[in-house]
Design a protein around this motif. Structure first.
Motif, PDB file in Angstrom:
ATOM      1  N   ALA A   1       0.839  -1.192   0.000  1.00  0.00           N
ATOM      2  CA  ALA A   1       0.000   0.000   0.000  1.00  0.00           C
ATOM      3  C   ALA A   1       0.879   1.248   0.000  1.00  0.00           C
ATOM      4  N   VAL A   2       0.512   2.157  -0.839  1.00  0.00           N
ATOM      5  CA  VAL A   2       1.217   3.448  -0.836  1.00  0.00           C
ATOM      6  C   VAL A   2       0.800   4.252   0.385  1.00  0.00           C
ATOM      7  N   CYS A   3      -0.412   4.014   0.805  1.00  0.00           N
ATOM      8  CA  CYS A   3      -0.932   4.764   1.931  1.00  0.00           C
ATOM      9  C   CYS A   3      -1.830   3.848   2.751  1.00  0.00           C
ATOM     10  N   GLY A   4      -1.625   3.796   4.051  1.00  0.00           N
ATOM     11  CA  GLY A   4      -2.488   3.043   4.921  1.00  0.00           C
ATOM     12  C   GLY A   4      -2.066   1.599   5.057  1.00  0.00           C
ATOM     13  N   ARG A   5      -3.025   0.722   5.386  1.00  0.00           N
ATOM     14  CA  ARG A   5      -2.739  -0.680   5.679  1.00  0.00           C
ATOM     15  C   ARG A   5      -2.529  -1.467   4.391  1.00  0.00           C
ATOM     16  N   GLY A   6      -1.489  -2.257   4.400  1.00  0.00           N
ATOM     17  CA  GLY A   6      -1.191  -3.077   3.228  1.00  0.00           C
ATOM     18  C   GLY A   6      -0.502  -4.357   3.650  1.00  0.00           C
ATOM     19  N   TRP A   7       0.173  -4.977   2.704  1.00  0.00           N
ATOM     20  CA  TRP A   7       0.852  -6.239   2.967  1.00  0.00           C
ATOM     21  C   TRP A   7       2.271  -6.166   2.447  1.00  0.00           C
ATOM     22  N   GLN A   8       3.149  -6.848   3.144  1.00  0.00           N
ATOM     23  CA  GLN A   8       4.490  -7.070   2.637  1.00  0.00           C
ATOM     24  C   GLN A   8       4.792  -8.562   2.763  1.00  0.00           C
ATOM     25  N   LYS A   9       5.637  -9.058   1.906  1.00  0.00           N
ATOM     26  CA  LYS A   9       5.875 -10.490   1.889  1.00  0.00           C
ATOM     27  C   LYS A   9       7.349 -10.791   1.714  1.00  0.00           C
ATOM     28  N   ARG A  10       7.679 -12.006   2.062  1.00  0.00           N
ATOM     29  CA  ARG A  10       9.011 -12.539   1.825  1.00  0.00           C
ATOM     30  C   ARG A  10       8.848 -13.987   1.386  1.00  0.00           C
ATOM     31  N   SER A  11       9.851 -14.516   0.754  1.00  0.00           N
ATOM     32  CA  SER A  11       9.720 -15.855   0.181  1.00  0.00           C
ATOM     33  C   SER A  11      10.988 -16.655   0.436  1.00  0.00           C
ATOM     34  N   ARG A  12      10.848 -17.930   0.255  1.00  0.00           N
ATOM     35  CA  ARG A  12      11.968 -18.862   0.328  1.00  0.00           C
ATOM     36  C   ARG A  12      11.698 -19.993  -0.655  1.00  0.00           C
ATOM     37  N   SER A  13      12.734 -20.709  -0.992  1.00  0.00           N
ATOM     38  CA  SER A  13      12.592 -21.773  -1.981  1.00  0.00           C
ATOM     39  C   SER A  13      13.093 -23.083  -1.396  1.00  0.00           C
ATOM     40  N   CYS A  14      12.546 -24.154  -1.925  1.00  0.00           N
ATOM     41  CA  CYS A  14      12.914 -25.499  -1.448  1.00  0.00           C
ATOM     42  C   CYS A  14      14.133 -25.987  -2.226  1.00  0.00           C
ATOM     43  N   THR A  15      15.260 -25.342  -1.981  1.00  0.00           N
ATOM     44  CA  THR A  15      16.483 -25.631  -2.734  1.00  0.00           C
ATOM     45  C   THR A  15      17.683 -25.868  -1.840  1.00  0.00           C
ATOM     46  N   ASN A  16      17.476 -26.110  -0.561  1.00  0.00           N
ATOM     47  CA  ASN A  16      18.603 -26.261   0.361  1.00  0.00           C
ATOM     48  C   ASN A  16      18.451 -27.519   1.217  1.00  0.00           C
ATOM     49  N   PRO A  17      18.528 -28.704   0.646  1.00  0.00           N
ATOM     50  CA  PRO A  17      18.772 -28.995  -0.769  1.00  0.00           C
ATOM     51  C   PRO A  17      17.461 -29.130  -1.544  1.00  0.00           C
ATOM     52  N   THR A  18      17.611 -29.263  -2.860  1.00  0.00           N
ATOM     53  CA  THR A  18      16.451 -29.519  -3.719  1.00  0.00           C
ATOM     54  C   THR A  18      16.040 -30.983  -3.596  1.00  0.00           C
ATOM     55  N   PRO A  19      14.764 -31.278  -3.436  1.00  0.00           N
ATOM     56  CA  PRO A  19      14.346 -32.680  -3.332  1.00  0.00           C
ATOM     57  C   PRO A  19      14.695 -33.458  -4.599  1.00  0.00           C
ATOM     58  N   LEU A  20      15.274 -34.657  -4.400  1.00  0.00           N
ATOM     59  CA  LEU A  20      15.694 -35.500  -5.514  1.00  0.00           C
ATOM     60  C   LEU A  20      15.188 -36.914  -5.301  1.00  0.00           C
ATOM     61  N   ASN A  21      14.986 -37.615  -6.417  1.00  0.00           N
ATOM     62  CA  ASN A  21      14.625 -39.033  -6.420  1.00  0.00           C
ATOM     63  C   ASN A  21      13.402 -39.322  -5.560  1.00  0.00           C
ATOM     64  N   GLY A  22      12.400 -38.435  -5.622  1.00  0.00           N
ATOM     65  CA  GLY A  22      11.178 -38.671  -4.862  1.00  0.00           C
ATOM     66  C   GLY A  22      11.242 -38.225  -3.425  1.00  0.00           C
TER      67      GLY A  22
END
Length: 903
Positions: free
Chosen positions: A262-283
């Motif tokens: 939001a430029v003004c007032g109540r809004g949202w902020q976000k952050r993310s992460r990825s499933c790469t530490n490690p990446t799932p392998l072989n099922g």
């Protein structure tokens, strides 16, 4: 003849080089034999016992090949073999005589052949053995025993290795017990047909009992492992055991929080992460939890500058002018706000003793003329206003102008709000001091309601004075589209559908109420006190057509519920309402990551809730039941439930419904099979559409679990009587693509099977309908019906005709009377040391998994009762709730005996 017991023999000296030896054995004498002959030994060796240069050794008979035993001794005059205690016939011996050139001693070598038949004839003994016996002039010597065994290797392993799935660095044990064999088989291990060498790779170790140990599993150790047993007879391989080394996914670190939305007032902020530490392998399992986190934020709003009051005029100066000023400080511009527009300094001509006096002349005359002109204009304007006012007053109906309307505390609803955020424009301010009963409807002139509104028995409010206006109690007008048209004319409701069959509305105050869409499983419960006292809201509930809504779905996401709108979105609620709607996910929550999506004012869909990770501070909460989702929300708007499958075991419930033509006068006959989400709203639409097409229901609906396996759905018809029917399809089956079903955006997916009867007299059709997912489980349904008889109409028991009122306001919408509800809340909201409070009520109602959500509300008991009302509107038993109260041990359980008059 072989002697059984060789006796002493007599050596005669003679002049000749060779003397004949005589055997005396059991009364028999053997003379003249080549085997009995011996050379004259030198006198120096006549005292030596024979010793063996070569002794017979253990042998194995492979298949039917005989084995040869050899024995060599010096000095020896005679050598014979004894096998299993019996002398071998002398004709079976092959003897060679030589002389040792170094010692001049005679050397005798004898060989015999042992066949498989000889060994197999021996019974009762562990092994077949042979021994060599040598004689000299001094005495006899016996060699070691040589054992002869029949070699073999069985085919079947006593224990074979089993496949395993292991994590990285885990120890792996593969067991192997080789087949029985003689000689004992040797064991080696292979991976993908390559021999493993523990000496070169220390990560492998083979135990003494032939088991293979992988000390720390590596990704390279993934493969097919085979145990190989071999001896002189054969080589055997076990079945291959697949070892899969998988890697479970791990989350990376969170990114930094994004800027506030939001430029003004109540809004949202976000952050993310990825499933790469490690990446799932072989099922390996994917990371558990959410990959995106949202947090509420508040952005400072830009503040536009405002002028302060003008200062007082300065004294007249020598230049015949005076000044005044103002500042842009009320408020001062901030956060990018605009600065004040206009002058901050004003000047005005003036006269004083310091200013030279000027005689009045033409300028004064012009000033007076201007003042007169302004006065005339104002007079004319006043006359025009008076005339317009009188004309309008004469044209008004005397009934409409009745001032008693103003005393009722109502305002007409026919207006357009100027701004969506001004939620107070959507409310009507009533005077609640005159009555406490519930009411519903809008205020309109009597002549506008004639022919549009149907009067109901027992209105909650008496007619207004003079009979000029009437308030109607919660019934739809004869033209429900009027309400929808009126709402869609406002800014908030541009996307509200004009389908009155799928829309319900009503007018509610602080006593709350309920909106229901019959035959859809969709309802909205407005609890008491959810609407602030002194306000009245006109609220609607509608289900959107999926093809009209572009819901963004990514990856394995699928729409699990109908898209439901309730509003207006801008109303202020003091407590959460409960929106109930069906969903079509399977009954395994661990298979899904379910999110509640809401469409904002800009039309963008946002994730507002992830099931299982709700926070008490969130404005939304959800209770996911086997077939129903109940959303607690403090904001009205457009909602949908979206699921993301976590693995291939996740499945959606599909409802298979079969229709055909109600009347068939030709040889062709069509059977339509609908594959739809198992929700009541879709089923209702299909039934209504088939009613318009003149279709007939030919079998009861069937349930099918459709898995997230990326495989299409196939349908085929079999076992038709070939003498009477045949299929006109070119292929053996029909196929619906996986993504058409999985995304859930298409409502009427179906296949049509065109059949042909060979005679118009054929009316009976018997066949099998097979429905299966490629490489998955399927189902088969038997069909047997008469195409000439409409035995099962569309309006059958499978379409529950819900005749309940679409809108209920006030006490009629709840099973628990309002006063009793207040007493229960005041009794159970207060914590008790022994737990006899709202917590025990939640446990007895099997709602203990929502304890944290209940505790986050000001009155936990009221939220529990709201949920009970939403769950048991049609099937609830107030006496059962009274029994629960009595079990808790509260004296207030007697409040259920309060009479209706008191309530």
């Amino acid at each position: 003849m072989i002697p059984l017991s060789p006796g002493p023999f007599v050596r005669y000296r003679a002049t000749s080089t060779v003397l004949m030896l005589c055997w005396i054995c059991a009364g028999f004498t053997c003379t003249g034999s080549e085997h009995a002959a011996t050379a004259t030994l030198p006198a120096t060796f006549t005292d030596l016992l024979p010793h063996f240069l070569v002794e017979p050794e253990d042998e194995y008979i492979v298949k039917n090949k005989p084995v040869t035993l050899t024995c060599r001794s010096t000095p020896a005059t005679q050598i014979y073999f004894k096998c299993n205690g019996e002398w071998v016939h002398q004709d079976d011996h092959q003897i060679e005589r030589t002389v040792d050139p170094a010692t001049a001693l005679p050397i005798m070598q004898v060989t015999i052949d042992i066949t498989r038949q000889q060994v197999e004839k021996v019974f009762g003994l562990d092994d077949y053995w042979c021994q060599c016996v040598a004689w000299s002039t001094t005495g006899t010597q016996k060699s070691q025993k040589a054992y002869i065994r029949i070699a073999y290797l069985r085919k079947n392993f006593e224990e074979e290795p089993q496949g395993k799935e292991v994590t990285l660095d885990q120890e792996v044990l593969l067991r192997c017990h080789p087949p029985e064999g003689v000689p004992l088989p040797e064991v080696e291990w292979q991976r993908n047909e390559d021999v493993l060498d523990p000496a070169s790779d220390p990560n492998f170790f083979v135990t003494a009992d032939h088991n293979l140990i992988i000390k720390q599993a590596r990704l390279a150790d993934t493969g097919n492992y085979t145990c190989v047993a071999k001896n002189i007879v054969a080589r055997r391989k076990s079945t291959s055991a697949t070892v899969l080394v998988y890697v479970n996914g791990g989350w990376s670190t969170w990114t930094t929080w994004s800027s506030c939305s939001a430029v003004c007032g109540r809004g949202w902020q976000k952050r993310s992460r990825s499933c790469t530490n490690p990446t799932p392998l072989n099922g390996g399992t994917s990371c558990e939890g959410q990959n995106v986190q949202k947090s509420a934020c508040a952005a400072a709003c830009p503040v536009d500058g405002g002028w302060s009051e003008w200062s007082k005029w300065s004294s007249c100066g020598a230049d015949c002018s005076m000044w005044r000023s103002r500042e842009c400080t009320q408020p001062s511009p901030g956060t990018g706000g605009r600065v004040c527009q206009g002058l901050d300094l004003q000047s005005l001509n003036c006269t004083s003793e310091e200013c030279p006096q000027t005689a009045s002349g033409a300028e004064d005359v012009a000033l007076y003329v201007g003042m007169v002109a302004v006065a005339l204009c104002l007079t004319l304007l006043l006359i025009v206003v008076v005339l317009v006012y009188r004309r309008r007053k004469e044209g008004l109906d005397a009934d409409v102008a009745d001032s008693s309307v103003l005393t009722t505390g109502f305002q007409p609803m026919g207006f357009k709000p100027s701004k969506p955020e001004n939620s107070h424009l959507l409310t009507i301010q009533p005077d609640l001091t005159t009555t406490s009963t519930s009411y519903q409807g809008t205020l309109r002139s009597r002549h506008d309601t004639v022919g549009k509104f149907s009067m109901t028995n027992g209105p909650l409010l008496d007619p207004l004075p003079n009979g000029s206006h009437t308030l109607h109690n919660g019934k739809l007008s004869a033209d429900p589209g009027e309400f929808v048209s009126r709402l869609t004319a406002q800014g908030y409701f541009k996307t509200l559908p004009r389908d009155a069959d799928n829309t319900s509305y009503g007018t509610f105050n602080f006593l709350g109420g309920r909106l229901t869409l019959p035959n859809t499983g969709i309802s909205l419960l407005i609890p008491p006190e959810a609407i602030p006292r002194g306000k009245i809201y006109e609220i609607y509930l509608t289900v959107q057509r999926k093809e009209d809504i572009r819901l963004p779905l990514a990856g394995c996401q699928t729409l699990l519920s109908p898209v439901v709108s309730c509003g207006p979105p801008g109303v202020v609620l003091t407590r959460p309402v409960i929106l109930s709607m069906d969903h079509c996910s399977d009954a395994c929550p661990e298979n899904w990551a379910v999110r509640l999506k809401k469409q904002n004012y800009e039309g963008t869909w946002e994730d507002v809730l992830l099931m299982g990770e709700e926070l008490p501070s969130d404005p939304y909460y959800c209770q996911l039941e086997a077939e129903t989702c109940r959303v607690f929300s403090e904001q009205l708007g457009r909602f949908a439930m979206v699921g993301e499958s976590l693995h291939m075991g996740a499945a959606k419930r599909l409802r298979l419904v079969l229709f055909s033509d109600a009347y068939c006068a030709t040889l062709e006959y069509n059977v339509r099979v609908y594959c739809m989400d198992d929700t009541q709203d879709v089923f209702k639409d299909v039934m209504q559409m088939e009613r318009q097409l003149g279709g007939r229901l030919i079998d009861e609906p069937h349930l099918l679990l459709f898995k997230d396996s990326y495989h299409n759905l196939r349908l085929s018809i079999h076992d038709m009587p070939q003498a009477h029917w045949r299929s006109k399809l070119q292929s053996t089956y029909q196929e619906i693509p996986f993504y058409h079903i999985w995304n859930g955006s298409q409502r009427y997916l179906h296949c049509t099977f065109t059949l042909e009867r060979l005679s118009l007299a054929t009316c009976q059709l018997s066949c099998q309908l097979c429905v299966w997912q490629v490489e998955g489980d399927g189902q088969s349904f038997g069909l047997d019906f008469n195409i000439a008889k409409d035995t099962r109409a569309v309006d059958s028991e499978f379409l529950l005709m819900d005749g309940s009122t679409t809108a209920l306001a006030g006490p009629s919408a709840f099973q628990i009377p309002y006063l009793i509800r207040q007493k229960i809340c005041s009794s159970l909201d207060t914590p008790c040391p022994n737990g006899a409070d709202w917590r025990m009520l939640a446990q007895r109602l099997k709602l203990e998994r929502h304890m944290s959500f209940f505790a986050s509300n000001v009155s936990p008991t009221s939220v529990i009762l709201d949920l009970w009302e939403a769950q048991h509107f049609h099937s609830g038993n107030i006496n059962q709730l009274a029994t629960v109260m009595a079990d808790i041990g509260k004296q207030e359980a007697m409040i259920f005996l309060v009479s209706d008059g008191e309530c």
